[in-house]
Write an enzyme that holds these catalytic residues in place. Structure first.
Site, PDB file in Angstrom:
ATOM      1  CG  ASN A   1      40.732  45.480  46.629  1.00 55.42           C
ATOM      2  OD1 ASN A   1      40.138  46.353  46.016  1.00 55.42           O
ATOM      3  ND2 ASN A   1      42.030  45.522  46.845  1.00 55.42           N
ATOM      4  CG  ASP A   2      41.420  42.664  42.773  1.00 55.41           C
ATOM      5  OD1 ASP A   2      41.766  43.841  42.958  1.00 55.41           O
ATOM      6  OD2 ASP A   2      42.208  41.700  42.787  1.00 55.41           O
ATOM      7  CB  VAL A   3      34.719  41.226  43.259  1.00 58.59           C
ATOM      8  CG1 VAL A   3      35.494  39.944  43.034  1.00 58.59           C
ATOM      9  CG2 VAL A   3      34.488  41.475  44.729  1.00 58.59           C
TER      10      VAL A   3
ATOM     11  CB  ALA B   1      44.251  42.076  40.032  1.00 60.59           C
TER      12      ALA B   1
END
Lengths: 102, 466
Positions: free
Chosen positions: B395-397, B436
């Site tokens: 997700n965050d990446v 995050a």
């Protein structure tokens, strides 16, 4: 004036840090997990100290606390040595290239 | 026969060199197996030489061999049984053992300095005492820190950061206390200071790791890897053993480099990670509003249709794939795609997963050839030309906010340019924000299709529909 042997050991230490720095940067990122498990295994060379501690001193079967701690450390380090090298081997065996006949 | 000290020192040097070659081998998968063999050889030499240099074999020898065997069997058993998805836990567990054995050896040397040629009780050589204290303190920190990391990775302890007021001040005071205690120990030779020093070191390891959240584990594991090396080096100085000094330095710098690479992958400084607390913050107002935006969600059939009509697909795996154990199902899906002449590659973000290289090992386990797997900088330009990005458990990446939104906590982090793909498939269990704690704009894009399901089940279903 004589140089203290400590200085020689310190030299080994500092130079090894540099060797480690260059060698580890050249490790391919896809092998970073095996790198961690193998460094784990080799840092268990601390077993050398554990063996000395376990065998220190007496020749009869009266063991001092120092000996017993040595025995325990031997076991712990051995778990790591065998576990670390074998699991690394297991991982590395899985890394295969594309088969050409496909 | 007792081996002379000079001869055994040469053999220790040889095993140190073999350990360097073991790491050198890891520069490519082809040479890596040979490298591992060098490592085993080096270890065998070191252990054999130690036995030969002691020479006087008492009944103790039997015990040494028994304990060696017990440990070896346990280690071998674990190595064969452990699933590849549990590798981060295993490595954390192993670090704790290195730390604890360093502590035990240091205590043993402190109680019986004659056996190690360090002087006598109450009159241990000053340099040895300092080296011993450093080795024992770092060993203890490594031990308790790794235990916490292990518990967090295993899910026994919650992965969310534990913070309290005055945490950093407390840690700083304890570190100063360690220096003071080392000084007192050296000047008085009193064993009380040694025990207090150990106790505080255990406490520091514990306190250092509890504020660090689950997704920062790659940094933590690398850092503990580094510590275990420095602990070994400290003991190496005490024992005047070059194999230990060389190895300790190698492992120490290896872990430090890995920590650096992981921090860079998140665009955060090492101290920022270590001080912890990241991910505990509430979502910002703006991102909460975005929750109401519409998303397109689809099922396995839609996904299969999209991919069947693609000519190239890039797979982006993340921690979610490891949790769902979806790597084998993924590989089967890719096999089917390849039969349809679709080009498939894998893109790995440096901090995907819970430890460096985590995703690579899982893909290798599922028989994915390593030359189809690419690192971020190798593949990032290809997204613009690819038809479909299949994001599984990441997700965050992939979050474009890292580039566009200076307010975002992940701003500046290098990301995989998934957004540039013609269409994006997201396999995710829900819309929940990533680690995050921030929303991902990609979810709401026109060309994104969300696949809400367990990663493994969804992948299997897509394969059926292809």
């Amino acid at each position: 004036m004589e140089i203290d042997p400590f200085i020689f050991r310190l030299s080994i230490f500092i130079l090894s840090i540099f060797i480690g720095y260059y060698v580890v940067w050249s490790v391919t990122p896809s092998l970073h997990t095996p790198l961690m498990s193998v460094t784990n295994a080799i840092s268990s060379v601390i077993i050398v100290g554990a063996i000395i501690a376990g065998l220190a001193g007496n020749s009869d079967s009266d063991f001092t606390i120092s000996n017993i701690l040595g025995f325990l450390a031997i076991s712990l380090a051995a778990v790591n040595i065998f576990g670390g090298f074998l699991v690394t081997q297991r991982m590395l065996q899985m890394y295969k290239k594309k088969k050409k006949d496909k | 026969m007792i081996m002379s000290a000079n001869l055994s020192a040469i053999f220790y040097l040889i095993s140190g060199v073999l350990f360097i070659l073991a790491l050198r081998g890891l520069s490519s998968p082809e040479t890596s197996r040979q490298g591992n063999f060098f490592g085993i050889l080096g270890m065998t030499i070191a252990i054999t030489v130690t036995f030969l240099s002691i020479g006087s074999f008492s009944t103790g020898l039997i015990y040494v061999l028994i304990f060696l065997l017990i440990g070896g069997l346990i280690g071998a058993f674990i190595a064969y049984k452990i699933p590849m998805t549990a590798m981060p836990e295993l490595v954390a567990g192993f670090h704790s053992l290195v730390g604890l054995s360093a502590v035990l050896v240091a205590i043993s040397a402190f109680l019986n300095p004659e056996a190690f040629n360090l002087g006598s009780i109450g009159n241990i050589k000053l340099a040895s005492l300092i080296e011993m204290s450093i080795g024992a303190a770092i060993g203890a920190i490594t031990f308790s820190g790794s235990i916490i990391a292990f518990l967090k990775l295993q899910g026994i302890m919650s992965g969310s950061p534990i913070t309290f007021r005055g945490q950093h001040l407390l840690n700083a005071l304890l570190l100063i206390l360690i220096v003071v205690l080392t000084y007192l120990l050296c000047s008085t030779q009193s064993s009380n200071f040694f025990w207090i020093l150990l106790a505080i070191s255990f406490l520091i390891g514990f306190l250092l790791i509890i504020p660090i959240g689950g997704a920062d584990m790659p940094v933590v594991i690398s850092m503990l890897n580094s510590y275990s090396g420095w602990a070994a080096a400290g003991i190496g100085f005490t024992l005047e053993n070059s194999a230990l000094i060389i190895t300790g330095a190698l492992v120490g710098s290896s872990g430090a480099i890995l920590s650096y690479i992981m921090c860079k992958g998140m665009n955060r400084s090492f101290f920022n990670v270590i001080l912890g607390g990241f991910g505990a913050t509430e979502q910002s107002e703006s991102s909460r509003d975005k929750e109401h935006r519409p998303v397109k969600s689809g099922n396995a059939e839609d996904a299969a249709f999209l991919m069947k009509n693609a000519s190239s697909v890039i797979i982006v795996p993340g921690y979610g794939m490891a949790v769902a154990q979806a790597q084998h199902a993924l590989r089967e899906m890719v096999d089917t795609l390849k039969k349809n002449d679709i080009k498939v590659t894998y893109a790995i973000h440096p901090v995907a997963g819970r430890m460096p290289g985590h995703m690579n090992v899982l893909l290798a386990e599922a028989n994915v050839p390593y030359d189809e797997v690419f690192e971020l900088e190798e593949i990032n330009n290809d997204f613009a030309n690819a038809d479909v990005a299949f994001v599984i458990g990441a997700n965050d990446v992939t979050n474009p906010a890292a580039k566009s939104d200076p307010q975002s906590p992940i701003y500046g982090m290098p990301i995989l340019d998934v957004e540039k793909c013609k269409s994006v498939l997201f396999v995710k269990r829900s819309l929940s924000p990533g680690y995050a704690g921030i929303d991902n704009d990609l979810f709401y894009k026109e060309n994104t299709l969300m696949l809400f399901a367990d990663a493994k089940k969804m992948t299997e279903e897509i394969t059926k529909n292809l």
